[in-house]
Write an enzyme that holds these catalytic residues in place. Structure first.
Site, PDB file in Angstrom:
ATOM      1  N   TYR A 149      19.369 -15.672  11.160  1.00 48.04           N
ATOM      2  CA  TYR A 149      18.272 -15.901  12.114  1.00 48.04           C
ATOM      3  C   TYR A 149      17.626 -17.257  11.866  1.00 48.04           C
ATOM      4  CZ  TYR A 149      13.773 -15.731  14.422  1.00 48.04           C
ATOM      5  OH  TYR A 149      12.681 -16.049  15.201  1.00 48.04           O
ATOM      6  N   LYS A 153      17.558 -20.817  14.282  1.00 47.06           N
ATOM      7  CA  LYS A 153      16.355 -21.538  14.688  1.00 47.06           C
ATOM      8  C   LYS A 153      16.345 -22.965  14.146  1.00 47.06           C
ATOM      9  CE  LYS A 153      14.583 -18.388  17.278  1.00 47.06           C
ATOM     10  NZ  LYS A 153      14.483 -18.582  18.746  1.00 47.06           N
ATOM     11  N   GLY A 183       2.502 -11.191  16.697  1.00 41.83           N
ATOM     12  CA  GLY A 183       2.563  -9.798  17.102  1.00 41.83           C
ATOM     13  C   GLY A 183       2.514  -9.670  18.612  1.00 41.83           C
TER      14      GLY A 183
END
Length: 251
Positions: A149, A153, A183
């Site tokens: 991941y 990026k 969030g």
């Protein structure tokens, strides 16, 4: 109206918030995603300024055909928001699910590259446009379990820098937005495949929210045409980059 924006991954989280904000700002927004019912819900709220367009970031043929697949009146895309992306798992590299790795690469790297390449020639021909990609602080700061991941990026960050170099001499802008803890989206639910564990990620914190990302994107794209924000890193005040890790008891 101040232009047409295409937002990938508009069915939830950052993409949904960005679509709402940019319609409010006066843009026409093409929202893409795989979940047609969610796109239709957005259409019912945002009205004629929003075009729902089902698109799978794994479908290379559809991505390459995108410019000619858009309906008349929507084919001139002034701003591309590369938002679609995901993280899967937090296992260390030696036990991680290789299928999860491949899916992250297909979506976060290959899909982003394909749609950018599809829409970029039109922007260059018109000598007008802006590509905004949603990266992550994970592309800069490593942490356990980020492996692929974080690497995807980091790719996005460097791709956007090189894109700006290739576009030197044109009026096309290129920006990477790099949020930290955020969030209010499905990110951790998808990553951990467990809603309770996902909730624990944000327990006793005040993280960034999708609306904060949308506010930042809104500011970036409305800047004067001669101003390019190369990259912008965002964190909530409850987060900071940590020091180097040390494991005691290892020879």
């Amino acid at each position: 109206m101040v232009g047409t924006v295409l937002v990938t991954g508009a069915t939830a989280g950052f993409g949904k918030a960005i679509a709402h904000r940019l319609v409010k700002d006066g843009y026409r927004v093409i929202g893409t995603g795989r979940r047609q019912e969610r796109l239709d819900e957005l259409k019912s709220v945002l009205g004629d300024a929003f075009l729902p367009f089902r698109l799978d970031m794994d479908d290379t043929a559809s991505l390459r055909a995108l410019p000619d697949s858009l309906p008349n009146g929507w084919q001139t895309v002034d701003v591309l928001i590369n938002n679609a992306g995901l993280a899967l798992g937090l296992d260390p590299a030696q036990t991680a699910n290789i299928d999860d790795w491949e899916q992250m690469i297909r979506t976060n790297v290959s899909g982003l590259v394909e749609i950018t390449r599809a829409l970029l020639p039109g922007m260059v021909d018109r000598n007008k446009g802006h590509i905004v990609s949603v990266g992550s602080t994970a592309g800069t700061y490593p942490y356990p379990g980020a492996n692929v991941y974080g690497a995807t990026k980091a790719f996005v960050s460097q791709f956007m820098r090189n894109l700006r170099s290739d576009l030197l001499g044109t009026r096309i802008r290129a920006t990477n937005v790099e949020p930290g803890l955020c969030g209010g989206s499905e990110f951790s639910n998808v990553r951990l495949r467990d809603d309770a564990k996902a909730a624990d990620v944000y327990k006793d914190t005040h993280p960034l929210l999708p609306e904060d990302i949308a506010e930042t994107v809104s500011w970036i794209v409305k800047l004067p045409a001669h101003v390019n924000i190369n990259r912008i890193e965002m964190m909530p005040v409850c987060q900071a980059s940590a020091g180097l890790a040390v494991k005691h008891g290892v020879d």
